[in-house]
Design a protein around this motif. Structure first.
Motif, PDB file in Angstrom:
ATOM      1  N   ILE A 126       0.839  -1.196   0.000  1.00  0.00           N
ATOM      2  CA  ILE A 126       0.000   0.000   0.000  1.00  0.00           C
ATOM      3  C   ILE A 126       0.876   1.248   0.000  1.00  0.00           C
ATOM      4  CG2 ILE A 126      -1.748   1.292   1.273  1.00  0.00           C
ATOM      5  CD1 ILE A 126      -2.845  -1.330   2.315  1.00  0.00           C
ATOM      6  N   SER A 127       1.936   1.228   0.817  1.00  0.00           N
ATOM      7  CA  SER A 127       2.876   2.356   0.857  1.00  0.00           C
ATOM      8  C   SER A 127       3.495   2.573  -0.520  1.00  0.00           C
ATOM      9  CB  SER A 127       3.985   2.090   1.877  1.00  0.00           C
ATOM     10  OG  SER A 127       3.468   1.783   3.143  1.00  0.00           O
ATOM     11  N   PHE A 128       3.890   1.470  -1.153  1.00  0.00           N
ATOM     12  CA  PHE A 128       4.535   1.557  -2.462  1.00  0.00           C
ATOM     13  C   PHE A 128       3.583   2.159  -3.498  1.00  0.00           C
ATOM     14  CE2 PHE A 128       5.546  -0.013  -6.671  1.00  0.00           C
ATOM     15  CZ  PHE A 128       6.911   0.226  -6.767  1.00  0.00           C
ATOM     16  N   CYS A 129       2.336   1.682  -3.499  1.00  0.00           N
ATOM     17  CA  CYS A 129       1.366   2.173  -4.487  1.00  0.00           C
ATOM     18  C   CYS A 129       1.039   3.646  -4.250  1.00  0.00           C
ATOM     19  CB  CYS A 129       0.097   1.332  -4.431  1.00  0.00           C
ATOM     20  SG  CYS A 129       0.308  -0.336  -5.080  1.00  0.00           S
ATOM     21  N   GLU A 131       3.063   5.838  -3.027  1.00  0.00           N
ATOM     22  CA  GLU A 131       4.244   6.624  -3.383  1.00  0.00           C
ATOM     23  C   GLU A 131       4.453   6.715  -4.889  1.00  0.00           C
ATOM     24  OE1 GLU A 131       9.110   6.610  -2.616  1.00  0.00           O
ATOM     25  OE2 GLU A 131       7.806   5.273  -1.471  1.00  0.00           O
ATOM     26  N   HIS A 132       4.130   5.636  -5.619  1.00  0.00           N
ATOM     27  CA  HIS A 132       4.484   5.566  -7.048  1.00  0.00           C
ATOM     28  C   HIS A 132       3.292   5.527  -8.005  1.00  0.00           C
ATOM     29  CE1 HIS A 132       8.779   4.889  -6.216  1.00  0.00           C
ATOM     30  NE2 HIS A 132       8.390   4.086  -5.241  1.00  0.00           N
ATOM     31  N   ARG A 133       2.092   5.705  -7.507  1.00  0.00           N
ATOM     32  CA  ARG A 133       0.920   5.535  -8.365  1.00  0.00           C
ATOM     33  C   ARG A 133       0.940   6.450  -9.585  1.00  0.00           C
ATOM     34  NH1 ARG A 133      -4.206   6.794  -4.739  1.00  0.00           N
ATOM     35  NH2 ARG A 133      -5.203   6.394  -6.743  1.00  0.00           N
ATOM     36  N   ASN A 134       1.557   7.622  -9.484  1.00  0.00           N
ATOM     37  CA  ASN A 134       1.627   8.532 -10.630  1.00  0.00           C
ATOM     38  C   ASN A 134       2.604   8.042 -11.702  1.00  0.00           C
ATOM     39  OD1 ASN A 134      -0.214  10.318  -9.460  1.00  0.00           O
ATOM     40  ND2 ASN A 134       1.391  11.502  -8.423  1.00  0.00           N
ATOM     41  N   GLU A 135       3.398   7.020 -11.356  1.00  0.00           N
ATOM     42  CA  GLU A 135       4.352   6.462 -12.319  1.00  0.00           C
ATOM     43  C   GLU A 135       3.803   5.208 -13.000  1.00  0.00           C
ATOM     44  OE1 GLU A 135       8.334   6.115 -10.462  1.00  0.00           O
ATOM     45  OE2 GLU A 135       7.465   7.265  -8.809  1.00  0.00           O
ATOM     46  N   PHE A 136       2.643   4.753 -12.579  1.00  0.00           N
ATOM     47  CA  PHE A 136       2.054   3.550 -13.169  1.00  0.00           C
ATOM     48  C   PHE A 136       1.549   3.843 -14.587  1.00  0.00           C
ATOM     49  CE2 PHE A 136       0.691   1.790  -8.740  1.00  0.00           C
ATOM     50  CZ  PHE A 136       2.036   1.654  -8.404  1.00  0.00           C
ATOM     51  N   LYS A 137       1.733   2.861 -15.462  1.00  0.00           N
ATOM     52  CA  LYS A 137       1.240   2.958 -16.839  1.00  0.00           C
ATOM     53  C   LYS A 137       0.170   1.894 -17.070  1.00  0.00           C
ATOM     54  CE  LYS A 137       4.499   6.006 -17.703  1.00  0.00           C
ATOM     55  NZ  LYS A 137       4.188   7.455 -17.858  1.00  0.00           N
ATOM     56  N   GLU A 138      -0.707   2.174 -17.989  1.00  0.00           N
ATOM     57  CA  GLU A 138      -1.753   1.201 -18.304  1.00  0.00           C
ATOM     58  C   GLU A 138      -1.135  -0.055 -18.914  1.00  0.00           C
ATOM     59  OE1 GLU A 138      -5.762   0.789 -21.100  1.00  0.00           O
ATOM     60  OE2 GLU A 138      -4.719   2.715 -20.903  1.00  0.00           O
ATOM     61  N   THR A 181       1.528  -1.267 -15.155  1.00  0.00           N
ATOM     62  CA  THR A 181       2.944  -1.632 -15.190  1.00  0.00           C
ATOM     63  C   THR A 181       3.748  -0.517 -14.518  1.00  0.00           C
ATOM     64  OG1 THR A 181       3.292  -0.614 -17.370  1.00  0.00           O
ATOM     65  CG2 THR A 181       2.738  -2.976 -17.310  1.00  0.00           C
ATOM     66  N   TYR A 182       4.939  -0.891 -14.083  1.00  0.00           N
ATOM     67  CA  TYR A 182       5.816   0.072 -13.411  1.00  0.00           C
ATOM     68  C   TYR A 182       7.262  -0.268 -13.765  1.00  0.00           C
ATOM     69  CZ  TYR A 182       8.717   1.974  -9.634  1.00  0.00           C
ATOM     70  OH  TYR A 182       9.702   2.602  -8.918  1.00  0.00           O
ATOM     71  N   MET A 183       8.035   0.738 -14.139  1.00  0.00           N
ATOM     72  CA  MET A 183       9.448   0.549 -14.454  1.00  0.00           C
ATOM     73  C   MET A 183      10.285   1.048 -13.284  1.00  0.00           C
ATOM     74  SD  MET A 183      11.576  -0.500 -16.873  1.00  0.00           S
ATOM     75  CE  MET A 183      10.708  -0.309 -18.455  1.00  0.00           C
TER      76      MET A 183
END
Length: 281
Positions: A126-129, A131-138, A181-183
């Motif tokens: 949950i912490s990870f999502c 923090e990085h949700r704006n970096e997620f791609k469809e 997806t996430y890089m």
């Protein structure tokens, strides 16, 4: 005279029954599973939100107190900073203070309410999502053509860089589907696998019932670990140990001694009565 003796016996048995009931109740609490038999929770369950996460004691004084209920003035235990708790439900009171009801990983006899302001959440999916949700791609089918092999199962991770393996897939999983997806910083592409309610739909609470798969290298169990994610905890209070175990042990000891003494008194009384009746004969 016999009526007086009979009443005394009844009173003694009544006392023993009460002590046994107390002992049984405390013993059940000592071996408590994470089922919620808390009076406050039962009255306010509709106002509590189920978000199971691990929290770490991080009180400003080096320790945290456990309370009987939110807003209560009765502390039932005290724990040093660094103690981990599995907080199950969250409750926000009328003063906008958030509380969590928990059972402890390290002290399984413990059970009660904690102020979230005295805790630090252990970094998780949950912490990870968050923090990085704006970096997620469809997700665009990057993993659709991968063939799962029983000899080399897909590794399921709690989140990218966690180093925590939560399971393996030896065949296609029809209950989860790739959503994002996430890089990562090392150039690995990850897939966010969420629980599927029905074909074409998915549901997740930014971590709950969701997992991650490394699309770039799905069977590699030696992927880089990001060790900087976990929080910094205030040092524990000096020479301080949890009061829960010692206080409970003392309580059980006293009750047990009282039960033994009561039974002994009953035995002596009945023996005396028996001998007295024999002399009368």
């Amino acid at each position: 005279m016999r009526i007086v003796h009979t009443k005394k016996v009844y009173i003694l048995f009544f006392i023993v029954s009460i002590l046994l009931a107390l002992y049984k109740e405390d013993y059940a609490k000592a071996d408590l599973l994470p089922t919620l038999h808390n009076n406050f929770f039962q009255k306010h369950s509709s106002e509590c939100e189920y978000i199971p996460r691990t929290y770490i004691a991080n009180g400003i004084s080096g320790s945290v107190r456990v309370w009987k209920s939110p807003g209560s003035f009765k502390a039932v235990a005290k724990y040093p900073n660094g103690t981990k708790f599995n907080v199950l439900y969250l409750y926000t009171d009328d003063k906008n203070e958030t509380w969590g009801i928990f059972y402890s990983y390290e002290q399984k006899s413990a059970y009660g309410w904690l102020r979230l302001s005295d805790l630090q959440v252990e970094y998780d999916i949950i912490s990870f999502c968050q923090e990085h949700r704006n970096e997620f791609k469809e997700y665009k089918g990057e993993f659709d053509n991968y063939k799962v092999q029983a000899s080399a199962p897909i590794i399921i991770w709690s989140y990218p860089g966690s180093g925590k393996i939560v399971g393996y897939n030896k065949k296609s999983d029809q209950y989860h589907s790739m959503v994002f997806t996430y890089m990562d910083d090392n150039g690995y592409l990850w897939g966010y696998s969420a629980y599927t309610l029905s074909p074409g739909s998915w549901r997740t609470y930014w971590g709950y019932s969701a997992t991650w798969i490394c699309i770039s290298d799905p069977t590699n169990d030696k992927l880089p670990i990001n060790i900087s994610l976990q929080p910094t905890i205030i040092p524990a209070e000096d020479n301080m140990q949890s009061i829960t175990s010692s206080s409970n042990c003392c309580k059980y000891y006293v009750i047990t001694v009282l039960i033994i003494i009561t039974f002994f008194v009953i035995f002596i009384f009945l023996l005396y009565k028996y001998k007295r009746n024999r002399k009368k004969r």
